[in-house]
Design an enzyme around this catalytic site. Structure first.
Site, PDB file in Angstrom:
ATOM      1  N   GLY A  16       0.826  -1.197   0.000  1.00  0.00           N
ATOM      2  CA  GLY A  16       0.000   0.000   0.000  1.00  0.00           C
ATOM      3  C   GLY A  16       0.865   1.254   0.000  1.00  0.00           C
ATOM      4  O   GLY A  16       2.056   1.199  -0.376  1.00  0.00           O
ATOM      5  N   ILE A  43      -6.845  -3.182   1.159  1.00  0.00           N
ATOM      6  CA  ILE A  43      -8.296  -3.417   1.197  1.00  0.00           C
ATOM      7  C   ILE A  43      -9.032  -2.084   1.238  1.00  0.00           C
ATOM      8  O   ILE A  43     -10.182  -1.992   0.853  1.00  0.00           O
ATOM      9  CB  ILE A  43      -8.727  -4.304   2.391  1.00  0.00           C
ATOM     10  CG1 ILE A  43      -8.428  -3.652   3.734  1.00  0.00           C
ATOM     11  CG2 ILE A  43      -8.129  -5.688   2.305  1.00  0.00           C
ATOM     12  CD1 ILE A  43      -9.201  -4.286   4.879  1.00  0.00           C
ATOM     13  N   ASP A  44      -8.342  -1.028   1.688  1.00  0.00           N
ATOM     14  CA  ASP A  44      -9.011   0.283   1.828  1.00  0.00           C
ATOM     15  C   ASP A  44      -9.305   0.943   0.473  1.00  0.00           C
ATOM     16  O   ASP A  44     -10.105   1.871   0.395  1.00  0.00           O
ATOM     17  CB  ASP A  44      -8.150   1.234   2.660  1.00  0.00           C
ATOM     18  CG  ASP A  44      -8.076   0.827   4.117  1.00  0.00           C
ATOM     19  OD1 ASP A  44      -8.683  -0.199   4.467  1.00  0.00           O
ATOM     20  OD2 ASP A  44      -7.420   1.529   4.908  1.00  0.00           O
ATOM     21  N   ARG A  92     -33.594  -4.689  16.663  1.00  0.00           N
ATOM     22  CA  ARG A  92     -32.422  -4.010  17.229  1.00  0.00           C
ATOM     23  C   ARG A  92     -31.753  -3.092  16.217  1.00  0.00           C
ATOM     24  O   ARG A  92     -31.929  -3.244  15.008  1.00  0.00           O
ATOM     25  CB  ARG A  92     -31.377  -5.044  17.653  1.00  0.00           C
ATOM     26  CG  ARG A  92     -31.677  -5.703  18.956  1.00  0.00           C
ATOM     27  CD  ARG A  92     -30.669  -6.796  19.225  1.00  0.00           C
ATOM     28  NE  ARG A  92     -30.860  -7.317  20.571  1.00  0.00           N
ATOM     29  CZ  ARG A  92     -30.428  -8.507  20.971  1.00  0.00           C
ATOM     30  NH1 ARG A  92     -29.790  -9.291  20.135  1.00  0.00           N
ATOM     31  NH2 ARG A  92     -30.627  -8.889  22.211  1.00  0.00           N
ATOM     32  N   GLY A 117     -11.050   0.923   7.086  1.00  0.00           N
ATOM     33  CA  GLY A 117     -11.149   2.118   6.258  1.00  0.00           C
ATOM     34  C   GLY A 117     -10.666   3.283   7.099  1.00  0.00           C
ATOM     35  O   GLY A 117     -11.414   3.884   7.858  1.00  0.00           O
ATOM     36  N   ARG A 140     -26.591  -3.309  19.285  1.00  0.00           N
ATOM     37  CA  ARG A 140     -25.433  -4.210  19.382  1.00  0.00           C
ATOM     38  C   ARG A 140     -24.379  -3.764  18.372  1.00  0.00           C
ATOM     39  O   ARG A 140     -24.702  -3.169  17.348  1.00  0.00           O
ATOM     40  CB  ARG A 140     -25.825  -5.651  19.063  1.00  0.00           C
ATOM     41  CG  ARG A 140     -26.781  -6.267  20.058  1.00  0.00           C
ATOM     42  CD  ARG A 140     -26.076  -6.603  21.379  1.00  0.00           C
ATOM     43  NE  ARG A 140     -26.943  -7.346  22.266  1.00  0.00           N
ATOM     44  CZ  ARG A 140     -27.746  -6.805  23.174  1.00  0.00           C
ATOM     45  NH1 ARG A 140     -27.804  -5.487  23.299  1.00  0.00           N
ATOM     46  NH2 ARG A 140     -28.483  -7.562  23.970  1.00  0.00           N
ATOM     47  N   LEU A 156     -11.057 -10.227   9.859  1.00  0.00           N
ATOM     48  CA  LEU A 156     -11.766 -11.174   8.977  1.00  0.00           C
ATOM     49  C   LEU A 156     -11.759 -10.630   7.554  1.00  0.00           C
ATOM     50  O   LEU A 156     -11.707 -11.375   6.579  1.00  0.00           O
ATOM     51  CB  LEU A 156     -13.221 -11.347   9.425  1.00  0.00           C
ATOM     52  CG  LEU A 156     -13.513 -12.346  10.532  1.00  0.00           C
ATOM     53  CD1 LEU A 156     -15.001 -12.372  10.813  1.00  0.00           C
ATOM     54  CD2 LEU A 156     -13.022 -13.728  10.133  1.00  0.00           C
ATOM     55  N   ARG A 175      -9.471  -9.103   6.102  1.00  0.00           N
ATOM     56  CA  ARG A 175      -8.163  -9.222   5.455  1.00  0.00           C
ATOM     57  C   ARG A 175      -7.760 -10.676   5.223  1.00  0.00           C
ATOM     58  O   ARG A 175      -6.733 -10.944   4.591  1.00  0.00           O
ATOM     59  CB  ARG A 175      -7.105  -8.522   6.314  1.00  0.00           C
ATOM     60  CG  ARG A 175      -7.311  -7.027   6.427  1.00  0.00           C
ATOM     61  CD  ARG A 175      -6.039  -6.253   6.222  1.00  0.00           C
ATOM     62  NE  ARG A 175      -4.912  -6.773   6.942  1.00  0.00           N
ATOM     63  CZ  ARG A 175      -4.251  -6.094   7.882  1.00  0.00           C
ATOM     64  NH1 ARG A 175      -4.636  -4.879   8.228  1.00  0.00           N
ATOM     65  NH2 ARG A 175      -3.200  -6.619   8.468  1.00  0.00           N
TER      66      ARG A 175
HETATM   67  O1  F6P Z   1      -4.419  -0.024   5.724  1.00  0.00           O
HETATM   68  C1  F6P Z   1      -5.190  -1.156   5.710  1.00  0.00           C
HETATM   69  C2  F6P Z   1      -5.788  -1.441   7.046  1.00  0.00           C
HETATM   70  O2  F6P Z   1      -6.617  -2.519   6.791  1.00  0.00           O
HETATM   71  C3  F6P Z   1      -6.539  -0.277   7.699  1.00  0.00           C
HETATM   72  O3  F6P Z   1      -7.851  -0.164   7.273  1.00  0.00           O
HETATM   73  C4  F6P Z   1      -6.432  -0.630   9.154  1.00  0.00           C
HETATM   74  O4  F6P Z   1      -6.485   0.540   9.934  1.00  0.00           O
HETATM   75  C5  F6P Z   1      -5.100  -1.259   9.240  1.00  0.00           C
HETATM   76  O5  F6P Z   1      -4.844  -1.871   8.009  1.00  0.00           O
HETATM   77  C6  F6P Z   1      -4.981  -2.275  10.360  1.00  0.00           C
HETATM   78  O6  F6P Z   1      -3.674  -2.714  10.435  1.00  0.00           O
HETATM   79  P1  F6P Z   1      -3.110  -3.722  11.536  1.00  0.00           P
HETATM   80  O7  F6P Z   1      -3.320  -5.091  10.998  1.00  0.00           O
HETATM   81  O8  F6P Z   1      -1.673  -3.382  11.620  1.00  0.00           O
HETATM   82  O9  F6P Z   1      -3.862  -3.505  12.800  1.00  0.00           O
END
Ligand code: F6P
Length: 358
Positions: free
Chosen positions: A113, A137-138, A173, A181, A276, A283, A285
């Site tokens: 990234g 993923i963002d 609920r 993100g 809730r 998950l 990722r």
């Molecule tokens: O930059 C991608 C990302 O998925 C962000 O959305 C998130 O803040 C970060 O990675 C989380 O990273 P880590 O796995 O280091 O907690």
């Protein structure tokens, strides 16, 4: 010719598919590909590599994570905040060159990234032959219309919303789903639209609790006694700040997390509706890439090798909405692609009556 491939930053579905594509395309040209283990730091310890021959590529197209490991910390950690990049010391860049020479690698593919790509840009400026492949993923890199990993993350978040929908409806609920993100709300927006969310909170639009609660009560007046809220981890109330999880570590961005719980508590307090929260977290990722990501990774990997063949270093593979091309790494880093507020997605979302919190 021998080339190296390194995966950096947070993992995501499709990294292995890129590794496979690069190694297969290189092999077709008669080149050998070495996979550097453990991110860029692996280049400093010459035994940290894996020969990516055909046998090593078995099953990689569908396999989540990265067989090479990755790191968003360590000596090469370059991203400290939005648009803030740490300059790598000359000794480190020299050691990288030496590491590559020891391995006999004449070009490097960096898959990552904004952080990993800004490292790649610094390496390019230092004379290292390198090309980049955009991963996150963002989906927030400015120079490409899409990054790989995004589609898989949205599929996961949409599935979560679908499941939360039925339980929210059964119990009357309010359900809050927190997704990743950091600066851009693409995952929340896409999954929110795909999963029928009633409220979508994204970092680009500071929200007001009154607006969210009005959406909840208006639905109740129409006989809908449940509400689905999806919130990007980087969403924040107007005049407020990000919710972080733990203290910031050196040379790293602050870890975000917790806005979902904050929103849920406030909505419950103000509306009296049982609420809730679910944090989807990593998950999103993990697991196998979607077919869209598999195709994108395959195209990206092949293009990266093409750039090396043509000696067009210092470039990043990119999708321009129609086909895969390349852009200078210098243009690709330090500029994020956030959700534009005056275009199609946001207009359509509003026209459906979905609350964006403002
Ligand atoms: O930059 C991608 C990302 O998925 C962000 O959305 C998130 O803040 C970060 O990675 C989380 O990273 P880590 O796995 O280091 O907690």
């Amino acid at each position: 010719m021998k080339i190296g491939i390194v995966t950096g930053g947070g993992d995501c579905p499709g990294l292995n598919a890129v590794i496979r594509s690069v190694a297969k395309t290189a092999a077709k040209r008669g080149w050998e590909t070495l996979g550097i283990i453990g991110g860029f730091d692996g280049l400093l310890a010459p035994q940290n590599y894996r020969v990516l021959d055909y046998k090593a590529l078995d099953g990689l197209l569908v396999r989540g994570g990265t067989i090479l490991g990755t790191a968003n910390r360590g000596q090469f950690s370059a991203k400290t905040g939005h648009g803030e990049t740490r300059q790598l010391p000359k000794e480190l860049l020299d050691a990288t060159k030496q590491g590559m020479a020891d391995l006999g690698i004449s070009a490097l593919v960096s898959v990552g990234g904004d952080g990993s790509l800004s490292i790649a840009q610094q390496m390019h400026e230092a004379g290292i032959p390198i090309v980049g492949v955009p991963k996150t993923i963002d989906n927030d890199l400015a120079a490409t219309t899409i990054t790989f990993g995004f589609d898989s993350a949205v599929a996961c978040a949409t599935d979560a919303l679908d499941r939360l929908h039925t339980t929210a409806e059964s119990h009357n609920r309010v359900m809050v789903l927190e997704v990743m993100g950091r600066y851009a709300g693409w995952i929340a927006l896409y999954a929110g639209l795909a999963g029928g969310a009633d409220v979508i909170l994204i970092p680009e639009i500071p929200f007001h609790y009154e607006s969210i609660c009005t959406a909840v009560t208006e639905r109740a007046k129409k006989g809908k006694h449940f509400t689905l809220i999806i919130a990007a981890e980087g969403a924040k109330p107007a005049g407020g700040d990000y919710v972080t999880a733990g203290a910031q570590q050196q040379n790293r961005e602050a870890r975000l997390g917790g806005i979902g719980a904050v929103v849920a508590a406030e909505v419950e307090k103000r509306t009296g509706k049982e609420t809730r929260v679910m944090v989807l977290g990593h998950l999103q990722r993990g697991g196998s890439p979607t077919f869209m990501d598999r195709v994108l990774c395959t195209l990206f990997g092949a293009k990266a090798v093409e750039l090396i063949t043509e000696g067009r270093f210092g470039r990043m593979v990119a999708h321009n909405g129609k086909f895969v091309e390349s852009v200078p790494l210098a243009e690709a880093t330090g500029r994020l692609r956030t959700v534009p507020l005056d275009e199609g997605f946001v207009h359509a979302t509003r026209s459906l009556g979905i609350c964006l919190g403002d």
